[in-house]
Design an enzyme around this catalytic site. Sequence first.
Site, short mmCIF file in Angstrom:
data_model
loop_
_atom_site.label_atom_id
_atom_site.label_comp_id
_atom_site.label_asym_id
_atom_site.label_seq_id
_atom_site.Cartn_x
_atom_site.Cartn_y
_atom_site.Cartn_z
N GLU A 36 18.79 -60.82 -7.23
CA GLU A 36 19.30 -61.46 -8.43
C GLU A 36 18.24 -61.26 -9.51
O GLU A 36 17.07 -61.57 -9.28
CB GLU A 36 19.50 -62.96 -8.16
CG GLU A 36 20.16 -63.63 -9.32
CD GLU A 36 20.33 -65.13 -9.17
OE1 GLU A 36 20.15 -65.65 -8.05
OE2 GLU A 36 20.65 -65.75 -10.18
N ARG A 262 13.18 -65.20 6.87
CA ARG A 262 12.42 -64.92 5.65
C ARG A 262 10.96 -64.70 5.98
O ARG A 262 10.44 -65.31 6.91
CB ARG A 262 12.47 -66.14 4.72
CG ARG A 262 13.74 -66.37 4.03
CD ARG A 262 13.63 -67.63 3.17
NE ARG A 262 13.19 -67.32 1.83
CZ ARG A 262 14.01 -66.93 0.85
NH1 ARG A 262 15.30 -66.80 1.08
NH2 ARG A 262 13.55 -66.67 -0.34
N LYS A 272 10.91 -67.41 -6.32
CA LYS A 272 10.87 -66.98 -7.72
C LYS A 272 10.73 -68.16 -8.67
O LYS A 272 10.08 -68.05 -9.70
CB LYS A 272 12.13 -66.17 -8.04
CG LYS A 272 12.04 -64.74 -7.56
CD LYS A 272 13.27 -63.95 -7.93
CE LYS A 272 14.38 -64.19 -6.95
NZ LYS A 272 15.56 -63.37 -7.15
P1 ATP Z 1 13.79 -66.60 -4.08
O1 ATP Z 1 13.97 -67.77 -3.18
O2 ATP Z 1 12.39 -66.10 -4.13
O3 ATP Z 1 14.36 -66.79 -5.44
P2 ATP Z 1 16.12 -65.18 -3.33
O4 ATP Z 1 16.55 -65.08 -1.93
O5 ATP Z 1 16.88 -66.10 -4.21
O6 ATP Z 1 14.58 -65.43 -3.38
P3 ATP Z 1 17.25 -62.71 -4.19
O7 ATP Z 1 17.00 -61.97 -5.43
O8 ATP Z 1 18.57 -63.34 -4.00
O9 ATP Z 1 16.11 -63.78 -4.03
O10 ATP Z 1 16.89 -61.82 -2.93
C1 ATP Z 1 17.31 -60.49 -2.73
C2 ATP Z 1 17.24 -60.19 -1.26
O11 ATP Z 1 15.91 -60.37 -0.78
C3 ATP Z 1 18.14 -61.11 -0.46
O12 ATP Z 1 18.84 -60.35 0.49
C4 ATP Z 1 17.19 -62.06 0.19
O13 ATP Z 1 17.69 -62.52 1.40
C5 ATP Z 1 15.92 -61.22 0.36
N1 ATP Z 1 14.74 -62.06 0.36
C6 ATP Z 1 14.36 -62.94 -0.59
N2 ATP Z 1 13.24 -63.60 -0.22
C7 ATP Z 1 12.89 -63.11 0.99
C8 ATP Z 1 11.82 -63.39 1.90
N3 ATP Z 1 10.89 -64.31 1.63
N4 ATP Z 1 11.78 -62.70 3.05
C9 ATP Z 1 12.70 -61.76 3.33
N5 ATP Z 1 13.72 -61.45 2.52
C10 ATP Z 1 13.83 -62.12 1.36
MG MG Z 2 19.13 -65.72 -4.29
#
Ligand code: ATP
Ligand code: MG
Length: 556
Positions: A36, A262, A272
């Site tokens: 995102e 994760r 983020k």
């Molecule tokens: P954040 O919590 O940091 O905002 P998010 O999951 O909302 O992270 P996205 O942009 O939706 O961020 O993530 C893109 C992809 O990266 C998704 O498939 C998510 O599952 C994966 N991802 C995000 N954070 C992690 C992590 N800490 N470890 C492994 N994969 C991750």
């Molecule tokens: Mg997300």
Amino acid sequence: MTTSDTAAPSNFISTIVEQDLSEGRIEKVVTRFPPEPNGYLHIGHAKAICVNFGLAEQFGGACNLRFDDTNPEKEEQEYVNAIQDDVRWLGFQWDGAVRYASDYFDTFYQWALHLINTGKAYVCDLSPEQASEYRGWATKPGKDSPYRERSAEENLALFEQMKNGEFDEGACVLRAKIDMASPNMNLRDPILYRIRKESHHQTGDKWCIYPSYDFAHGQEDAIEGVTHSICTLEFADHRPLYEWFIDNLPVPATPRQYEFGRLNLNYTVTSKRKLKKLVDEAVVNGWDDPRMPTISGMRRRGYSATALRNFCNSLAVSKTDGVVDMAQLEFFIRDDLNKTAPRAMAVLNPLKVEITNLDKDHLEELTAPAHPDLDLGERVLPFTREIYIDQEDFKEEYSKKFKKKLTPGKRIRLRNAYVIQADEYEKDAEGNVVLVKASLVPNTLGVDPEDGDKPKGVVHWVSASHGQQATVRVYDRLFMHEAPDRGDGDFMDQLNPQSLVTVEQCWIEPGLAEAAPESGFQFEREGYFVADRYDHSSDHPVFNKTIGLRDTWTNK
Ligand code: ATP
Ligand code: MG
């Protein structure tokens, strides 16, 4: 796609892919990385990138880069650009053009109409507070919304009005009609569309209703022919909903969702939202500050893409969330730099040494290999009457503890050069040693002194007249605490006040000023440093400390 040092090891997902291929369920594996664009990518995303692109690489498939841009109020073009740079820098290339969930908004709208027409979606006017009350909670079944039995005609008309901007934000939503008593809260008539009167970075003002993540995600996968939709564990409870949409919509393919744990790292935060707070409150200098666990921050810190990929590939892809020790990441950073980084000398806390038995204009061009093992050529080290050594390497009094330092009457070897002996020294009014007068022990270039009085230590040095001044930013971990956001307090209270120390008057060997931005070095005896990606120039050299030579945190 470039290959990494260590290929992605097999894991439970690659086993599934392998079976799907060998049993003919799929012809080609298609994965996607779906960020995102609401912030920069961090180390956790690097893991997800390695998993998704790694599977495509391993099985000759394709991996898409798709922006999951259904939330215009938090998203920005800056993030869209930075994310593409990061993925490419890590060494991966997505299949075809960059994709956007917003490319499919027209299709999603048609599919919402399809659900309305088949009696599986309705416009609900409950306020957010009422809706949450109606939803119940895990152990209490929800209640049907009073708007649940609206006719398809009425729903179509209302949804059209929603789309045309005739309602205020929050006035109503489109919901799927599934089961308000489901033990899985995600199936209690989830939201499909909400009203957001926000301009979108890709679609401008075309839309004022936006699909929810759940309504969009699986359908994006289906449109793109994704076979294995890999996400993190928190989406496991959403899988039945993911499958409900695929079963109830005329989608062109049937992707399957798989979840893995994760990646969390100790001594840092990987969210983020929290990283944005550090940026917004100017605790760091932007998303790519070298202290940030963002991909661009780690890049600016001097971590190589190879090291990051090796680290990610060393971690299990498992079905539980875990916390990985920062020392493990640092191991891969050092391992890579030790193998690849050219050696150089830089004096961070300079103390002038005058070699009194050399002429005032003495200039001798000594050379040293750029790397002990690799054939990286030689560097030229001008050796002159005045040089700098580190203040730490001179002590006024000899003691056993200081036998490897320069002390009055004792000898030391200058790295890649001669042996010198300290004779006397001068102090300023505050009592700081400001000058050491020494004499060169003749015929000691690469050999021991003829008189048998061998020096015990070797110190690094730079010519005072032919070296160059530089700024060195000494970075350390951003947080003092192992679990900055997992304890009771606020993660913002756990910041390490020493995470950045800027040293302005360092002296570097002359060739270093010409280093290209982003080239990394081992400053002998000091650690690994990188020429800053943006601020370094030959007129104004700026180096960032990547990491020390040894782990100083473990067992602290
Ligand atoms: P954040 O919590 O940091 O905002 P998010 O999951 O909302 O992270 P996205 O942009 O939706 O961020 O993530 C893109 C992809 O990266 C998704 O498939 C998510 O599952 C994966 N991802 C995000 N954070 C992690 C992590 N800490 N470890 C492994 N994969 C991750
Ligand atoms: Mg997300």
